[in-house]
Every structure is written in structure tokens, then in C-alpha cells.
Design a protein around this motif. Structure first.
Motif, PDB file in Angstrom:
ATOM      1  N   LEU A   1      -3.107   4.798  -1.692  1.00 48.03           N
ATOM      2  CA  LEU A   1      -3.974   5.657  -0.915  1.00 48.03           C
ATOM      3  C   LEU A   1      -3.934   7.068  -0.560  1.00 48.03           C
ATOM      4  O   LEU A   1      -2.608   7.422  -0.523  1.00 48.03           O
ATOM      5  N   PHE A   2      -4.874   7.899  -0.893  1.00 48.31           N
ATOM      6  CA  PHE A   2      -4.722   9.353  -0.803  1.00 48.31           C
ATOM      7  C   PHE A   2      -5.619   9.913   0.273  1.00 48.31           C
ATOM      8  O   PHE A   2      -6.807   9.890  -0.045  1.00 48.31           O
ATOM      9  N   ASP A   3      -4.984  10.664   1.202  1.00 49.46           N
ATOM     10  CA  ASP A   3      -5.772  11.135   2.445  1.00 49.46           C
ATOM     11  C   ASP A   3      -6.047  12.626   2.127  1.00 49.46           C
ATOM     12  O   ASP A   3      -4.851  13.469   2.519  1.00 49.46           O
ATOM     13  N   GLU A   4      -6.919  13.224   1.576  1.00 48.10           N
ATOM     14  CA  GLU A   4      -7.266  14.790   1.262  1.00 48.10           C
ATOM     15  C   GLU A   4      -5.886  15.316   0.843  1.00 48.10           C
ATOM     16  O   GLU A   4      -5.191  16.013   1.197  1.00 48.10           O
ATOM     17  N   PRO A   5      -5.180  14.736  -0.259  1.00 44.11           N
ATOM     18  CA  PRO A   5      -3.873  15.150  -0.754  1.00 44.11           C
ATOM     19  C   PRO A   5      -3.955  16.580  -1.189  1.00 44.11           C
ATOM     20  O   PRO A   5      -2.632  17.176  -1.191  1.00 44.11           O
ATOM     21  N   THR A   6      -4.797  17.375  -1.374  1.00 44.18           N
ATOM     22  CA  THR A   6      -4.899  18.748  -1.694  1.00 44.18           C
ATOM     23  C   THR A   6      -5.213  19.645  -0.687  1.00 44.18           C
ATOM     24  O   THR A   6      -5.182  20.926  -0.697  1.00 44.18           O
ATOM     25  N   SER A   7      -5.657  19.189   0.574  1.00 39.18           N
ATOM     26  CA  SER A   7      -6.210  19.973   1.501  1.00 39.18           C
ATOM     27  C   SER A   7      -5.447  21.027   2.148  1.00 39.18           C
ATOM     28  O   SER A   7      -5.803  21.862   2.669  1.00 39.18           O
ATOM     29  N   ALA A   8      -4.028  20.716   2.130  1.00 39.03           N
ATOM     30  CA  ALA A   8      -3.135  21.631   2.815  1.00 39.03           C
ATOM     31  C   ALA A   8      -2.582  22.482   1.736  1.00 39.03           C
ATOM     32  O   ALA A   8      -1.605  23.287   2.463  1.00 39.03           O
ATOM     33  N   LEU A   9      -3.004  22.465   0.646  1.00 39.88           N
ATOM     34  CA  LEU A   9      -2.370  23.334  -0.527  1.00 39.88           C
ATOM     35  C   LEU A   9      -3.152  24.686  -0.433  1.00 39.88           C
ATOM     36  O   LEU A   9      -4.215  24.653  -0.583  1.00 39.88           O
TER      37      LEU A   9
ATOM     38  N   MET B   1       7.894   2.421  -3.837  1.00 36.10           N
ATOM     39  CA  MET B   1       7.558   1.167  -2.962  1.00 36.10           C
ATOM     40  C   MET B   1       7.058   0.296  -3.952  1.00 36.10           C
ATOM     41  O   MET B   1       6.716  -1.053  -3.675  1.00 36.10           O
ATOM     42  N   ASN B   2       6.603   0.443  -5.358  1.00 36.88           N
ATOM     43  CA  ASN B   2       5.787  -0.185  -6.120  1.00 36.88           C
ATOM     44  C   ASN B   2       4.522  -0.737  -5.449  1.00 36.88           C
ATOM     45  O   ASN B   2       4.220  -1.875  -5.453  1.00 36.88           O
ATOM     46  N   PRO B   3       3.709   0.019  -5.041  1.00 36.34           N
ATOM     47  CA  PRO B   3       2.562  -0.547  -4.250  1.00 36.34           C
ATOM     48  C   PRO B   3       1.437  -1.055  -5.216  1.00 36.34           C
ATOM     49  O   PRO B   3       1.321  -0.772  -6.447  1.00 36.34           O
TER      50      PRO B   3
ATOM     51  N   LEU C   1       0.611  -1.104  -0.045  1.00 37.57           N
ATOM     52  CA  LEU C   1      -0.040   0.047   0.083  1.00 37.57           C
ATOM     53  C   LEU C   1       1.155   1.245  -0.084  1.00 37.57           C
ATOM     54  O   LEU C   1       1.965   1.464   0.874  1.00 37.57           O
ATOM     55  N   GLY C   2       0.643   2.161  -0.886  1.00 38.61           N
ATOM     56  CA  GLY C   2       1.324   3.206  -0.686  1.00 38.61           C
ATOM     57  C   GLY C   2       0.398   4.489  -0.259  1.00 38.61           C
ATOM     58  O   GLY C   2      -0.757   4.663  -0.953  1.00 38.61           O
ATOM     59  N   MET C   3       0.849   5.325   0.905  1.00 37.13           N
ATOM     60  CA  MET C   3      -0.099   6.184   1.539  1.00 37.13           C
ATOM     61  C   MET C   3       0.520   7.586   1.245  1.00 37.13           C
ATOM     62  O   MET C   3       1.586   8.022   1.167  1.00 37.13           O
ATOM     63  N   VAL C   4      -0.281   8.558   0.749  1.00 35.99           N
ATOM     64  CA  VAL C   4      -0.006   9.900   0.636  1.00 35.99           C
ATOM     65  C   VAL C   4      -1.065  10.710   1.591  1.00 35.99           C
ATOM     66  O   VAL C   4      -2.098  10.513   1.592  1.00 35.99           O
ATOM     67  N   PHE C   5      -0.236  11.379   2.351  1.00 34.95           N
ATOM     68  CA  PHE C   5      -0.884  12.186   3.627  1.00 34.95           C
ATOM     69  C   PHE C   5      -1.176  13.491   3.474  1.00 34.95           C
ATOM     70  O   PHE C   5      -0.807  14.065   2.414  1.00 34.95           O
ATOM     71  N   GLN C   6      -2.087  14.023   4.134  1.00 38.22           N
ATOM     72  CA  GLN C   6      -2.495  15.683   3.851  1.00 38.22           C
ATOM     73  C   GLN C   6      -1.184  16.253   4.264  1.00 38.22           C
ATOM     74  O   GLN C   6      -1.195  17.465   3.369  1.00 38.22           O
ATOM     75  N   GLN C   7      -0.377  16.105   4.930  1.00 38.32           N
ATOM     76  CA  GLN C   7       0.657  16.917   5.491  1.00 38.32           C
ATOM     77  C   GLN C   7       1.973  16.655   5.175  1.00 38.32           C
ATOM     78  O   GLN C   7       3.045  16.967   5.631  1.00 38.32           O
ATOM     79  N   PHE C   8       1.849  15.808   3.863  1.00 42.11           N
ATOM     80  CA  PHE C   8       3.172  15.274   3.310  1.00 42.11           C
ATOM     81  C   PHE C   8       4.186  14.219   4.127  1.00 42.11           C
ATOM     82  O   PHE C   8       4.646  13.306   3.516  1.00 42.11           O
ATOM     83  N   ASN C   9       4.329  14.692   5.242  1.00 43.69           N
ATOM     84  CA  ASN C   9       5.233  13.734   6.179  1.00 43.69           C
ATOM     85  C   ASN C   9       6.359  13.220   5.446  1.00 43.69           C
ATOM     86  O   ASN C   9       7.073  12.019   5.659  1.00 43.69           O
ATOM     87  N   LEU C  10       7.228  14.277   5.067  1.00 45.30           N
ATOM     88  CA  LEU C  10       8.691  14.197   4.277  1.00 45.30           C
ATOM     89  C   LEU C  10       9.523  14.412   5.637  1.00 45.30           C
ATOM     90  O   LEU C  10       9.288  15.364   6.405  1.00 45.30           O
ATOM     91  N   TRP C  11      10.803  13.519   5.286  1.00 47.19           N
ATOM     92  CA  TRP C  11      11.663  13.826   6.467  1.00 47.19           C
ATOM     93  C   TRP C  11      12.448  15.218   6.055  1.00 47.19           C
ATOM     94  O   TRP C  11      12.886  15.274   5.085  1.00 47.19           O
ATOM     95  N   THR C  12      12.375  16.141   7.021  1.00 46.83           N
ATOM     96  CA  THR C  12      12.968  17.492   6.774  1.00 46.83           C
ATOM     97  C   THR C  12      14.529  17.610   6.751  1.00 46.83           C
ATOM     98  O   THR C  12      14.925  18.394   5.831  1.00 46.83           O
TER      99      THR C  12
ATOM    100  N   GLN D   1       3.932  17.539  -1.964  1.00 47.12           N
ATOM    101  CA  GLN D   1       3.045  16.624  -2.224  1.00 47.12           C
ATOM    102  C   GLN D   1       3.342  15.855  -3.326  1.00 47.12           C
ATOM    103  O   GLN D   1       3.179  14.447  -3.378  1.00 47.12           O
ATOM    104  N   ARG D   2       4.045  16.297  -4.446  1.00 44.43           N
ATOM    105  CA  ARG D   2       4.380  15.681  -5.730  1.00 44.43           C
ATOM    106  C   ARG D   2       5.536  14.504  -5.086  1.00 44.43           C
ATOM    107  O   ARG D   2       5.656  13.509  -5.803  1.00 44.43           O
ATOM    108  N   VAL D   3       6.685  15.245  -4.193  1.00 43.13           N
ATOM    109  CA  VAL D   3       7.421  14.174  -3.915  1.00 43.13           C
ATOM    110  C   VAL D   3       6.813  13.097  -2.927  1.00 43.13           C
ATOM    111  O   VAL D   3       7.383  11.793  -3.238  1.00 43.13           O
ATOM    112  N   ALA D   4       6.028  13.560  -2.084  1.00 46.68           N
ATOM    113  CA  ALA D   4       5.373  12.592  -1.452  1.00 46.68           C
ATOM    114  C   ALA D   4       4.746  11.242  -2.269  1.00 46.68           C
ATOM    115  O   ALA D   4       4.740  10.157  -1.998  1.00 46.68           O
ATOM    116  N   ILE D   5       4.122  11.768  -3.504  1.00 49.69           N
ATOM    117  CA  ILE D   5       3.640  10.837  -4.456  1.00 49.69           C
ATOM    118  C   ILE D   5       4.547   9.798  -5.065  1.00 49.69           C
ATOM    119  O   ILE D   5       4.536   8.696  -4.967  1.00 49.69           O
TER     120      ILE D   5
END
Length: 256
Positions: free
Chosen positions: A175-183, A169-171, A95-106, A159-163
Motif C-alpha cells: 500500500l502506497f499513500d502518496e509516496p512522492t507528495s513530500a518530496l 516483511m514479505n507482504p 500488508l506493506g504500508m509506505v506513508f507520505q512522511q516516511f515514518n522512519l525511526w530517527t 522513501q526508498r528506505v521506507a519501501i
């Protein structure tokens, strides 16, 4: 319980229940994603949409329900055990998960963010992972951002990096959780364009969204969730042009 599933069924959820203490959030939700499906989940804030995705991705433990993915069934309410931990890891890898808040390692560059999972979880050689990551960055229009850090990117770029990171991971299912809500509004379309292209390529996707135009134009199936229950589900034409319940009619009226 999964009588209607077949070889094209990549993911199925049966009778999911989730409560937080005495508060029921999901009340018997079931769905199936066939290969190449794009399922959009719509509904008002607080209807349980994000919790549903987090239960599918096993970030939340359900109180009851079963998850089927690629022929393997998991009891979502089973107590922790070593065997269950291994099962969860195996399912999350599909499963590939894309979150609202990106969740990237800063503290990691864009490239390092993308190769971290493939190198540590999939045990890919670093050189192979980097080649794949660079191809994915080109795929999402960010080939010039390999060595940038997340804090130097716009929200749409993050968000595009998160995608790209999820795709690395070749899911089997995205799964996309409101991927544009924080933009900011002007950045929404650049993310939706990537998602549209993924759908056109045949990616199986489950998308929690408030973007009604995307749900209407891209989905193969739309689910309307209200107070933790599926009130209606069907084709975009059925949901948007022939809503049966007054609840869905009111919701759609509020969106336009």
C-alpha cells in the motif's frame, strides 16, 4: 459479498463506510486486487483516498464494511476484542504500508529500521534479517547507507528506505499513500523508478497517487474517487482516454 473473488484475489474490500463524527468520508467503497495488480487511486484532495488506505491497513476503524485477504474475512466495524486484535495483527503482517512522511525511526540506523519488523514481528534471527535487509537496500539503490541515520538522508532516500522496510516483511500487498507528495520535484523519479520496478516484478500494489503519468503507464486498474465514492474505475485507457463523467473530465483537465 465477495462473489467475484477467486484464488487470484489477494485483497477485496466490500462496502466500506467511514465517518468522522457527522462527516462522511467514505461512502460504500468496494474494490478487488488480484495477484500482480497495480491499482492506482486518483482524485482531488479531500476525496478520501488516504483514509481508504488507512482503513484497509486497519489504522482507522471503519463504520461498516468487510475486508477479505487471502481467504479470511474481517468485519471492519466489529468492536475491539482479544480475537480481533489477533486478527488485525495477522492482516497487517500481510500488508506493506509506505506513508507520505516516511515514518522512519530517527534514532535507528537505516539497517535497524529495516530489521526491526522482521525481528520483532516475524521473529527472524537477526543475522537472517540483516542479510535480507542488505539485499533490499541494494535493490533500492542504497547499499552504502546501511549505517546512516534518517536525518542524514534526502527525502527520496528516506522513501526508498521506507519501501525496503515494507518489503522486508514479505507482504502480500503493498500500500502506497502518496509516496512522492513530500518530496522535492527532483527526487520524485528515483522513488517512482523503484515502484515501476516492483510492478514489473509482479508485486501487487494499491497506490494513492497524484502522479498521473505513473497511474497511466504502470497501473492495471485506475480508480477515481470523489467525495468518498468511486465515480469511475477501469483500465488506464478507459480512465484517461475515455472518461465518462464530467467530474473525472474536469479532474483530468486540472492535472495537465
Amino acid at each position: 459479498m465477495f462473489a467475484n473473488s477467486n484464488q487470484q484475489t489477494l485483497l477485496a474490500l466490500h462496502d466500506l463506510h467511514k465517518s468522522y463524527g457527522p462527516l462522511p468520508v467514505l461512502k460504500g467503497v468496494s474494490l478487488q486486487a488480484q495477484k500482480k495488480d497495480v491499482i492506482s487511486i486518483i482524485g482531488a484532495s479531500g476525496s478520501g483516498k488516504s483514509t481508504l488506505l488507512r482503513c484497509i491497513n486497519l489504522l482507522e476503524q471503519a463504520n461498516a464494511g468487510q475486508l477479505l485477504i487471502q481467504g479470511k474475512t474481517l468485519d471492519l466495524a466489529a468492536p475491539p476484542s482479544r480475537a480481533r486484535t489477533a486478527q488485525i495483527a495477522a492482516i497487517r503482517a500481510k500488508l506493506g504500508m509506505v506513508f507520505q512522511q516516511f515514518n522512519l525511526w530517527t534514532h535507528l540506523s537505516v539497517l535497524e529500521n529495516i530489521i526491526l519488523g522482521p525481528c520483532t514481528v516475524l521473529k527472524q534471527p537477526r543475522e537472517e534479517a540483516e542479510v535480507h535487509a542488505r539485499a533490499l537496500l541494494e535493490r533500492v539503490g542504497l547499499s552504502n547507507k546501511c549505517h546512516a541515520y534518517p536525518d542524514h538522508l534526502s527525502g527520496g532516500q528516506k522513501q526508498r528506505v521506507a519501501i525496503a522496510r515494507a518489503l522486508a516483511m514479505n507482504p502480500q500487498v503493498m500500500l502506497f499513500d502518496e509516496p512522492t507528495s513530500a518530496l522535492d520535484p527532483e527526487l520524485v523519479n528515483e522513488v517512482l523508478l523503484v515502484m515501476r520496478e516492483l510492478a514489473q516484478e509482479g508485486r501487487t500494489m494499491i497506490v494513492v497517487t497524484h502522479e498521473m503519468r505513473f497511474a497511466r503507464e504502470v497501473s492495471s486498474q485506475v480508480i477515481f474517487l470523489e467525495q468518498g465514492k468511486i465515480i469511475e474505475q477501469g483500465s488506464p485507457q478507459q480512465i484517461f482516454e475515455q472518461p465518462k463523467s464530467a467530474t473525472l473530465q474536469r479532474f483530468l483537465s486540472s492535472q495537465y
